[in-house]
Write a protein that holds these residues in place. Structure first.
Motif, short mmCIF file in Angstrom:
data_model
loop_
_atom_site.label_atom_id
_atom_site.label_comp_id
_atom_site.label_asym_id
_atom_site.label_seq_id
_atom_site.Cartn_x
_atom_site.Cartn_y
_atom_site.Cartn_z
N UNK A 89 45.73 15.09 2.11
CA UNK A 89 45.75 13.72 1.22
C UNK A 89 46.83 13.80 0.39
N UNK A 90 47.96 13.01 0.57
CA UNK A 90 49.15 13.22 -0.07
C UNK A 90 49.54 11.81 -0.72
N UNK A 91 49.10 10.79 -0.11
CA UNK A 91 49.47 9.40 -0.32
C UNK A 91 49.22 9.20 -1.99
N UNK A 92 50.31 8.48 -2.48
CA UNK A 92 50.08 8.53 -4.07
C UNK A 92 51.29 7.56 -4.50
N UNK A 93 50.98 6.99 -5.67
CA UNK A 93 51.72 5.92 -6.43
C UNK A 93 51.67 6.25 -8.00
N UNK A 94 52.82 5.65 -8.49
CA UNK A 94 52.99 5.86 -10.04
C UNK A 94 53.25 4.73 -10.63
N UNK A 95 52.86 4.48 -11.62
CA UNK A 95 53.24 3.62 -12.70
C UNK A 95 53.41 4.11 -14.05
N UNK A 198 57.43 3.28 -6.86
CA UNK A 198 56.18 3.11 -6.16
C UNK A 198 55.92 1.29 -6.11
N UNK A 199 56.44 0.75 -6.81
CA UNK A 199 56.34 -0.76 -6.84
C UNK A 199 56.74 -1.49 -5.57
N UNK A 200 57.44 -0.58 -4.81
CA UNK A 200 57.99 -1.20 -3.52
C UNK A 200 56.85 -1.38 -2.62
N UNK A 201 55.72 -0.32 -2.87
CA UNK A 201 54.52 -0.54 -1.96
C UNK A 201 53.10 -0.99 -2.72
#
Ligand SMILES: NC(=O)c1ccc[n+]([C@@H]2O[C@H](COP(=O)([O-])OP(=O)(O)OC[C@H]3O[C@@H](n4cnc5c(N)ncnc54)[C@H](O)[C@@H]3O)[C@@H](O)[C@H]2O)c1
Length: 276
Positions: A89-95, A198-201
């Motif tokens: 379970x690896x998907x992740x995003x950052x802001x 991460x904003x690309x997704x």
């Protein structure tokens, strides 16, 4: 007996960075690999690389924020290769930005991907793994940000604290059952990936809040730090070392240990965060 050869791995967030590195490493150790991501083009490239390494691969475009999509992913994986033995379970995003600069939609987005994505993975796969009754492992990607905190990354570190905590609770639950299903929490330091972009997704409906010039400068410095990180293939090798050693905490970058210890000392001694 070889622990991995011929077994099935499933990696979310596999279109880039650590997920791609994990998928390629799974191929290198002879696993059949299911890869999932919202980025269809990146996912196709990962699938190509995994196949080129001689492994069988199934690519399933998946938004881990949606439980029904994670269930459909599990169904497709089971149909093609069988239930995974290793689930990342690896998907992740950052802001980045001050806590009040990040819009409520950004906060929700980070939690939906980083926390609920992991929750959907656990809720979907663990009951099936328990029913099968064979050895299996769930590896949830947290971060050193699950232990140490700084300014301008509140949604991210809060989500990673949550991933570490829910993984630890799951550890006790599986242990109390005497189940052959294990859990690890992978806590990388800096790895050179796309996480700083991460904003690309980021979905269109998620409108970011306006940032101060200082937050923009911080973001540039943060991205530069990520770019100096280790290669994701190396991180994948370190993750597999931890899996082979049956470790719950997989913390490949020991340079963060003093900062973790310092933070806990501040907590135990009732001192201000970051104080000497
Ligand atoms: N790079 C680092 O320094 C670092 C450090 C610690 C932890 N991590 C964690 O590692 C994990 C992987 O990140 P990375 O660094 O490889 O970044 P990355 O941006 O290169 O990869 C993240 C992947 O997750 C995918 N993704 C985003 N939202 C998704 C969704 N809703 N559903 C499915 N997939 C989605 C992206 O498309 C991308 O392919 C993340 O959980 C991240 O928080 C990264």
């Amino acid at each position: 007996m070889d622990k991995f050869r011929g077994r099935v791995a499933l990696v979310t967030g596999a279109a880039s960075g650590i997920g791609r590195g994990l998928a390629e490493h799974c191929a290198d150790v002879g696993m059949r690999v299911v890869v999932a991501d919202v980025d269809a083009a990146g996912l196709a490239e990962t699938a190509r690389r995994v196949e080129a390494a001689g492994a069988q691969v199934l690519a399933v475009p998946t938004d881990v924020r949606r439980e029904e999509q994670v269930r459909a992913l599990a169904d497709s994986a089971e149909e093609r290769f069988g239930l995974p033995h290793l689930l990342f379970n690896n998907a992740g995003v950052l802001t980045t930005g001050l806590s009040w600069e990040c819009s409520a939609e950004e906060w929700e987005w980070v939690f939906d991907v980083n926390v609920m994505g992991v929750v959907h993975g656990i809720r979907t796969f663990v009951p099936r793994m328990l029913a099968r009754g064979e050895p299996a492992r769930v590896v949830n990607t947290a971060s050193v940000g699950a232990f140490i905190v700084g300014p301008r990354v509140a949604p991210y570190v809060a989500s990673k604290f949550a991933v570490a905590a829910l993984s630890e609770s799951l550890y006790y639950e599986l242990r109390d059952l005497g189940a052959p299903v294990r859990v690890s929490v992978l806590c990388p330091g800096a790895v050179a990936t796309g996480i700083g972009r991460s904003e690309r997704v980021r979905p269109e409906e998620v409108r970011p809040g306006p940032r101060s010039p200082e937050s923009a400068t911080y973001r540039e410095a943060f991205e530069a730090g990520i770019a100096r990180g280790i290669d994701s293939r190396e991180l994948a090798r370190q993750a597999f070392d931890g899996i082979r050693e049956d470790r719950f905490w997989i913390l490949p970058d020991s340079s963060f240990l003093p900062a973790m210890e310092h933070r806990m000392r501040c907590v135990l001694e009732g001192r201000e965060p970051g104080s000497d």
